[in-house]
Enzyme design. Sequence first.
Site, mmCIF file in Angstrom:
data_model
loop_
_atom_site.group_PDB
_atom_site.id
_atom_site.type_symbol
_atom_site.label_atom_id
_atom_site.label_comp_id
_atom_site.label_asym_id
_atom_site.label_seq_id
_atom_site.Cartn_x
_atom_site.Cartn_y
_atom_site.Cartn_z
ATOM 1 C CB THR A 63 -0.528 3.353 0.404
ATOM 2 O OG1 THR A 63 -1.865 3.724 0.306
ATOM 3 C CG2 THR A 63 -0.500 2.115 1.130
ATOM 4 C CG ASP A 64 1.667 7.945 -2.613
ATOM 5 O OD1 ASP A 64 2.315 8.109 -1.345
ATOM 6 O OD2 ASP A 64 2.537 7.483 -3.452
ATOM 7 C CB CYS A 65 -4.342 5.596 -2.874
ATOM 8 S SG CYS A 65 -3.664 4.030 -2.747
ATOM 9 C CE1 TYR A 66 -8.468 2.838 0.854
ATOM 10 C CE2 TYR A 66 -6.665 2.015 -0.973
ATOM 11 C CZ TYR A 66 -8.060 2.080 -0.244
ATOM 12 O OH TYR A 66 -9.075 1.851 -1.210
#
Lengths: 399, 135
Positions: A138-141
């Site tokens: 994901t964008d944050c992970y």
Amino acid sequence: MAKTIKEINEKIKKGKAVVVTASEMIDILEQKGSQAAAAEVDVVTTGTFGPMCSSGAYFNTGHTSPKIKFGGGRVTLNNIEAYTGFAAVDICIGASAVSYDDPKNKVYPGEFNYGGGHVIEDLVAGKDIELKADAYGTDCYPGKELKTKININDINEAVLFNPRNCYQNYNIAVNLSDKIIYTYMGALKPNLGNANYCSAGQLSPLLNDPYYKTIGIGTKIFLGGGIGYVSWWGTQHNPTVKRNDLGIPLTPAGTIAVTGDLKQMESKWLRGTSMLGYGPTLTVGIGIPIPILNEEIAQYTAIRDKDISAAIVDYGTAYPKGINESIGRATYAELRSGTIKISGKEVPTGSLSSYSKAVEIADTLKQWIEKGEFLLTESVASLPGAESDYKLRSFKVKE
Amino acid sequence: MYAKKIVLHFPHSLVNKPILHKLSRDYELEFNILRASITPDEEGLLVLELKGDEPDYKNALEYLKKEGVKVQTLAQDVIMDEEKCTHCGVCVPMCPVLAFHVEPETKKVIFIQDECIACGVCVDICPMNAMEVKI
């Protein structure tokens, strides 16, 4: 004269509490009577060490750089499937989990030499565990793949969480069919070749407190060699079954869910276990202290193997079909004699639960309390009891 | 009467030879076959109980060795790992020769090696993988 847990704890702190095991309590009550026994004894310790399949653990591994979200992806620990459906790096593993690569029962009976229970044992033993993860990113992970080793000393939380342990009484398993079968109660030889049972009997925690008068949610216990707590009633809790005059259930009844910090437990008391043809599981050591608050509780804790009887169930046909019937009964005293009589036949008995280890657990807990290292807790809520309307349901499959 | 349990390994070349017959005819030994198998590479394995006079037994063993049969005593080959055993007792009714029993006082499982015929049932069923057979 009634006592309170607070008064007992004051005695424990001063090193003056009288603590005995549930097997020692039998003789005390026989010699002195229940009134004197209740006045003299403050705490009775119980113990059990048997395979408990509904056991598991959850961990928080800490975050890597770059970060990865296991949730929604796939994680294995020493090649055994873990559950990732909690957030980013909380993972959960059950005792019965098996590797995808395991031949299972394709080569019958499957050996199941390594499973979730063994991962828990190895983790507690301080061994490095191989973690492999696939994630979607994901964008944050952003991380999508990870292959590394984790160790119990490096991760954040490591918690044993067992949804169902400490069955209050259990079936005696036999096989009436004409071929050997492999079950969670061990291998069962054809035509009543053996009868297997699984309870610590007179030392078993819930058989020493049959109506859950002292054991409840919040009760502090010996769990896997460390400290744990009763966190809820266990799954399949079934307190309203028929009981004998002493309150002992005639069929499997109460259960508890237990939780504790894995980091202070010992692999000696959490043993990965392989049931041939059935699967992996975890043998769990549990000891529960029972405060002797009054004469009635003193009487309960003096229960003897000869007062506890269990139902004999055919695992050849009746059990797998879900037919709820028993073909006889036997007491724990009879089971421990080495043979029981079923339909006129002498059938040799085998135990899955270790009585000698149960004694060791009850003795260890006794020492902890005597040394003032272990204080008792008041439970914060009761387990659903024999008078409740709580019942075990079967699964009626919808058309 | 002298009685002993032994394990015989027959190399490939001997699998077709009537060796047991000689034990009985030439050395007057009684034999009871406890276990027999021929592995995929055709090594024969035989677990036997032999009974007879001690000198005959010793001569028979000499004969076997001369023929190229590897002889092992059985008792050393089955091991209970005390570290792994939890003394649950599930092995007790499974053993065909009752080599396990529960000591009444301690409730611990005792393994009597002399009784063992190395059938391997305990190795398969022990939930703790505490039994090992090395043949």
